[in-house]
Design a protein around this motif. Sequence first.
Motif, PDB file in Angstrom:
ATOM      1  N   ALA A 175      37.758  42.089  35.136  1.00  0.00           N
ATOM      2  CA  ALA A 175      38.212  42.609  36.425  1.00  0.00           C
ATOM      3  C   ALA A 175      38.927  43.938  36.202  1.00  0.00           C
ATOM      4  O   ALA A 175      39.462  44.194  35.126  1.00  0.00           O
ATOM      5  CB  ALA A 175      39.175  41.615  37.064  1.00  0.00           C
ATOM      6  N   PRO A 201      41.980  46.614  37.137  1.00  0.00           N
ATOM      7  CA  PRO A 201      43.342  46.533  37.671  1.00  0.00           C
ATOM      8  C   PRO A 201      43.383  46.849  39.165  1.00  0.00           C
ATOM      9  O   PRO A 201      44.130  46.218  39.912  1.00  0.00           O
ATOM     10  CB  PRO A 201      44.079  47.592  36.865  1.00  0.00           C
ATOM     11  CG  PRO A 201      43.324  47.725  35.595  1.00  0.00           C
ATOM     12  CD  PRO A 201      41.892  47.471  35.954  1.00  0.00           C
ATOM     13  N   VAL A 245      42.727  43.784  41.106  1.00  0.00           N
ATOM     14  CA  VAL A 245      43.873  42.876  41.108  1.00  0.00           C
ATOM     15  C   VAL A 245      44.881  43.330  42.159  1.00  0.00           C
ATOM     16  O   VAL A 245      45.363  42.536  42.975  1.00  0.00           O
ATOM     17  CB  VAL A 245      44.526  42.831  39.705  1.00  0.00           C
ATOM     18  CG1 VAL A 245      45.798  42.004  39.746  1.00  0.00           C
ATOM     19  CG2 VAL A 245      43.554  42.274  38.687  1.00  0.00           C
ATOM     20  N   LEU A 268      46.039  41.244  45.521  1.00  0.00           N
ATOM     21  CA  LEU A 268      47.440  40.868  45.752  1.00  0.00           C
ATOM     22  C   LEU A 268      47.934  41.411  47.078  1.00  0.00           C
ATOM     23  O   LEU A 268      48.636  40.722  47.830  1.00  0.00           O
ATOM     24  CB  LEU A 268      48.309  41.383  44.600  1.00  0.00           C
ATOM     25  CG  LEU A 268      48.094  40.678  43.260  1.00  0.00           C
ATOM     26  CD1 LEU A 268      48.913  41.331  42.178  1.00  0.00           C
ATOM     27  CD2 LEU A 268      48.452  39.195  43.365  1.00  0.00           C
ATOM     28  N   ILE A 274      38.703  38.407  39.288  1.00  0.00           N
ATOM     29  CA  ILE A 274      39.911  39.062  39.785  1.00  0.00           C
ATOM     30  C   ILE A 274      41.042  38.025  39.906  1.00  0.00           C
ATOM     31  O   ILE A 274      42.173  38.272  39.495  1.00  0.00           O
ATOM     32  CB  ILE A 274      39.638  39.738  41.151  1.00  0.00           C
ATOM     33  CG1 ILE A 274      38.476  40.709  41.002  1.00  0.00           C
ATOM     34  CG2 ILE A 274      40.870  40.457  41.653  1.00  0.00           C
ATOM     35  CD1 ILE A 274      38.076  41.391  42.285  1.00  0.00           C
ATOM     36  N   ALA A 318      42.229  37.167  36.475  1.00  0.00           N
ATOM     37  CA  ALA A 318      43.029  38.234  35.883  1.00  0.00           C
ATOM     38  C   ALA A 318      44.444  38.174  36.446  1.00  0.00           C
ATOM     39  O   ALA A 318      45.432  38.243  35.688  1.00  0.00           O
ATOM     40  CB  ALA A 318      42.402  39.584  36.165  1.00  0.00           C
ATOM     41  N   ALA A 319      44.555  38.041  37.764  1.00  0.00           N
ATOM     42  CA  ALA A 319      45.872  38.003  38.393  1.00  0.00           C
ATOM     43  C   ALA A 319      46.666  36.797  37.891  1.00  0.00           C
ATOM     44  O   ALA A 319      47.863  36.858  37.666  1.00  0.00           O
ATOM     45  CB  ALA A 319      45.729  37.962  39.907  1.00  0.00           C
ATOM     46  N   GLN A 320      45.923  35.699  37.677  1.00  0.00           N
ATOM     47  CA  GLN A 320      46.563  34.476  37.189  1.00  0.00           C
ATOM     48  C   GLN A 320      47.061  34.666  35.758  1.00  0.00           C
ATOM     49  O   GLN A 320      48.167  34.293  35.413  1.00  0.00           O
ATOM     50  CB  GLN A 320      45.531  33.354  37.236  1.00  0.00           C
ATOM     51  CG  GLN A 320      46.122  31.974  37.352  1.00  0.00           C
ATOM     52  CD  GLN A 320      45.031  30.923  37.448  1.00  0.00           C
ATOM     53  OE1 GLN A 320      43.836  31.246  37.527  1.00  0.00           O
ATOM     54  NE2 GLN A 320      45.421  29.673  37.436  1.00  0.00           N
ATOM     55  N   GLY A 343      54.195  39.053  41.340  1.00  0.00           N
ATOM     56  CA  GLY A 343      53.028  39.521  42.089  1.00  0.00           C
ATOM     57  C   GLY A 343      53.440  40.228  43.358  1.00  0.00           C
ATOM     58  O   GLY A 343      52.892  41.265  43.735  1.00  0.00           O
ATOM     59  N   PHE A 387      52.390  46.273  35.487  1.00  0.00           N
ATOM     60  CA  PHE A 387      51.150  45.834  34.865  1.00  0.00           C
ATOM     61  C   PHE A 387      51.283  45.891  33.349  1.00  0.00           C
ATOM     62  O   PHE A 387      50.871  44.989  32.634  1.00  0.00           O
ATOM     63  CB  PHE A 387      49.999  46.726  35.336  1.00  0.00           C
ATOM     64  CG  PHE A 387      48.644  46.202  34.996  1.00  0.00           C
ATOM     65  CD1 PHE A 387      47.947  45.407  35.898  1.00  0.00           C
ATOM     66  CD2 PHE A 387      48.038  46.483  33.769  1.00  0.00           C
ATOM     67  CE1 PHE A 387      46.700  44.915  35.594  1.00  0.00           C
ATOM     68  CE2 PHE A 387      46.798  46.003  33.454  1.00  0.00           C
ATOM     69  CZ  PHE A 387      46.123  45.218  34.374  1.00  0.00           C
ATOM     70  N   TRP A 392      42.048  48.092  31.038  1.00  0.00           N
ATOM     71  CA  TRP A 392      43.408  47.645  31.306  1.00  0.00           C
ATOM     72  C   TRP A 392      44.425  48.526  30.587  1.00  0.00           C
ATOM     73  O   TRP A 392      45.431  48.928  31.166  1.00  0.00           O
ATOM     74  CB  TRP A 392      43.602  46.182  30.872  1.00  0.00           C
ATOM     75  CG  TRP A 392      42.915  45.204  31.768  1.00  0.00           C
ATOM     76  CD1 TRP A 392      41.855  45.466  32.589  1.00  0.00           C
ATOM     77  CD2 TRP A 392      43.216  43.825  31.940  1.00  0.00           C
ATOM     78  NE1 TRP A 392      41.478  44.348  33.248  1.00  0.00           N
ATOM     79  CE2 TRP A 392      42.295  43.307  32.885  1.00  0.00           C
ATOM     80  CE3 TRP A 392      44.166  42.975  31.388  1.00  0.00           C
ATOM     81  CZ2 TRP A 392      42.313  41.973  33.289  1.00  0.00           C
ATOM     82  CZ3 TRP A 392      44.173  41.639  31.780  1.00  0.00           C
ATOM     83  CH2 TRP A 392      43.264  41.134  32.721  1.00  0.00           C
TER      84      TRP A 392
END
Lengths: 459, 581
Positions: free
Chosen positions: A296, A298, A301, A305, A334, A337-339, A357, A372, A426
């Motif tokens: 994913a 950034p 993400v 969010l 996505i 990745a956020a998780q 978040g 990040f 990333w």
Amino acid sequence: MQKTETMTQAAATGATAIIRAERIEKYYAQPSENRIQVISATDLSIVPGEIVALLGPSGSGKSTMLRMLTGLSRPSAGQVYWHEKPIADAEINVSIVFQSFALFPWLTVLENVEAPLQARGVGAAERHERSMKMLDTVGLDGFETAYPKELSGGMRQRVGFARALVVEPEVLFMDEPFSALDVLTAENLRSELLELWSKKTMPTKAVFLVTHNIEEAVLLADRIIVLGRNPGHIRTDFKVQLVQPRDRKSEPFTQLVDYIYKVLTRPDVAPEQAPEQAGPRVRDQRQMRYQMLPHARPGGVAGLLELLLDRGGRDDIYRLADDLAFEIDDLLPIVDAAQLLGFLTVEEGDAAITESGTEFANSEILRQKELFREAAQQSVLLLRQIRRALDAKSDHTVPEEFFLDMLDEQFSKEECLRQMETAVTWGRYAELFDFDAGRRRFVLPDALEEEIAAGEETR
Amino acid sequence: MRAQNFFGRSLVTVSTWPIVIDMGLGLCALALFFSIVHTATYWMGTPVPMAPISHAISALPVYALYSIGRIGIAYLLSLIFAIAYGYTAAYNPRVEAWMIAVLDILQSIPVLSFLPPVLLAMIALVPGHQLGIEMGVILLIFTGQVWNLAFSFYSSLKTIPREMIEASRIYRYSAWQRFWQLEMPYAAIGLVWNSIVSVANGWFALMACEMFPLNGTNFQLPGLGSYIQTATYSGDTHALISGIAAVILIVVATDQLVWRPLIAWSEKFKFEQVESADHVSSPILALLQRSRLLTSLPGRLWTRLEEPLYRRMAQTPSCRIVQPIDQEAKRRKSSLYLKTLAVFVLTVVGWEAVQGALMLRSVTWPDLRLLLEGAGATFLRVNVALLISAMWTIPVGVAIGFNPRLARVVQPVAQVLASVPATAFFPILLIGLVQLGGGLGIGSVVLMLLGTQWYILFNVVAGAMSIPSDLREAASLYRFTRWQRWTTLILPGIFPYLITGMVTASGGAWNASVFAEYSHLQGRTLQTIGLGAQIDAATDSGRFAILLLATIMISLMVVTMNRLVWRRLYRLAETRYKLEG
């Protein structure tokens, strides 16, 4: 024990399996002792009278599974049987409908459909007659002298179906047949396929569909198999009892879709029906050194969010995907990745934003990068290692090769490259490091390097 | 308006012309039959190493026939060999790397280095007939044509999309069906374009191969090459001009009658999802497609032959059982046949290498020094020729490419010019140079230029045309200076094309060095220091050790340059300077 289960299943449907896979595995041997397991030992059978859908996230080996069942690819261990005869010696009669259609652009529509019959030694007159009839069935009457490139995507896939059905296969395999088509065309083709199937216009006894579209699976299939990844294994295998035609808006339909989403979004939790145990040789995911980076960006993400925050910080993943018109393959990485970065948690198919978040979503771009960076350094081993290596070396550059070698122990060659690509994206975003694509080396960002140089001088 | 016109005309011709076209084709077939009979009687006759060459214009058609025949046969052999070689390399992972490396080396060897071994072998093989000498010459031309064809076929096979291969497997195609319905069509476009280059190379080699001294004996075969050379030596300007005119005429006619129709026809093999807008049109193809004889007869014959074949093959295992595409499964099948073949090849290569090494013992130190000097001189000359070509073709090519109307006229002309064998002009240029008082040192650079610059020109034109107009507009909108325009837009934009052109030109220049650095003219021998000259001189005097060593050196230099310079630039062009979308 597994075997008896398959047998009872077959007995229950009142027929023996056409294709039966017995503990098939796929792995690639590495030069070192390790090997990369793509699919762990799996039992699977295809019995007459059903449409089976194989669902799974990317990297779960759906396509590999299909190719092993059709004899296009030999399993590394285990055996595939065609009517209880090993597939390597059996004269099997199956067809595949391909995602890219795989039509021969230099042959006309008719010649494309005739080609498989020609391979079977069918005479010219009969070939022509059968092909014309099949073209008529799929609604391509009058297009027989056209070339595939003159047709629209939907029409081309119709040719693909005609070519697959003209040999009267016992099992029709489909590898994401509708994913290259637009929504309306795909819907249209799906319903026509169902009609052919239910009216028994095609002599096919079973259909095996590989897809990443959950709704498509629930819409078409009599039985759904969900695969998990690392390595690929069956997570759940259940029958769909809804009557045809199915209504997408109906309560049982959405419940089923929701259930599959839950299974897919929580790879570490056992689904209600216990998945079979993988063979002893397979390494446990948790023992792995590197976590698998979801592919994913950034930006994705951040977007997710922000959207989630708009919805009050919590929403159903299924509804999110629906509203965004995203396929599961696009949204899941996505969410993952956020998780992984600790920006959200997933419970019961719902995504809930965490404190960090929320802060991330509310910040402006520079602060976002900072957050990040912190999160990535904390939770992603690979990024942490790259940065440490860069800091430690006097010239502040490290070749990509170095990290590829380490990843190599754990992932397949292609996956290594994809992992590296994601790490670079990333790392660049977080300004942890820069990557010189020409020399294939990691370097410290210019600003940082100057800072360090200045620091050394004053010292 | 134009389209309408054309449409109207074609409607009229459809109803009246086919009979005439069929009759024309019939006449062509008759002519072909006659030429085969004529050539055959000549070939089966007693060998005449030194055929007298008549300078009468009426003799030209027969000479042209012989030359075209040689090139045609050599081309057919090349095509067959290329397909067999490419196929074997692509489907046998064990020998693949080796076969490609061998191809790389063979490609770097100049045609004339093959002359003595090939010719002597052929004469020994077919004694007592002209056929022996002829086969030698044909094989020589073959060595100038075959390698790029083989590369093209091989790389086409390797890039067939995976799902297409899977489709052919799951529908249980026999190898025969796969070849005709998947592999050949997929490779067709590459083969057609490379055939154009190959035949051009064939003409280039032919000019020098029809007349040569070998080990003290002079060979002279009836043909256009000999015609032009002898005309030059005897100072017969009239004959010389008509000879060159005949060559140009044949090249232009081939372009119009063979290549354009072939290119237009091969468009149907383009692997594209959507039909593209620009087409190559060929009136000849349109004409041929209207012939009833040609469109129906071969098709029907072919079907008649193929049907029983397909029925028979449907019973073979490969048509009954789905063949897996895995590498592992393939590796297991490495058969006894392959192993014996490998052992055989290794023995032959080993034996040859020992023989070669033994032969090299006769080379003395002064010889070696001379060779090294020659290598340096030729290396310099090749690169100077490349540099000069690039210097004038880049600005001119870009100017042409940015002017679409001009480009449309110049592009095909440059392509034809590249096909005209520079070797045909060598004698006439030499005479001019000698009269001006220049030596062969500079002369050979001019000769190399003549042979190579067109490749760079038409590639640069194509590159300039490919630069998207919005990028050019952006450059003028932001008022880029001339320097900025060249460094940020034009040079990076044409880079991939420039490299392609330079690689072809560099290969051509090395090959040309052998023809350019050494020449017999009006009873004198002109030469300059260079590897090419050494190869020629060694062939003349039969010093095969020198020939072998010089060939090894040329091959080594070309392969090294390819590995160290061109391949890297190529990769750069593929990654950084690729204009996508």
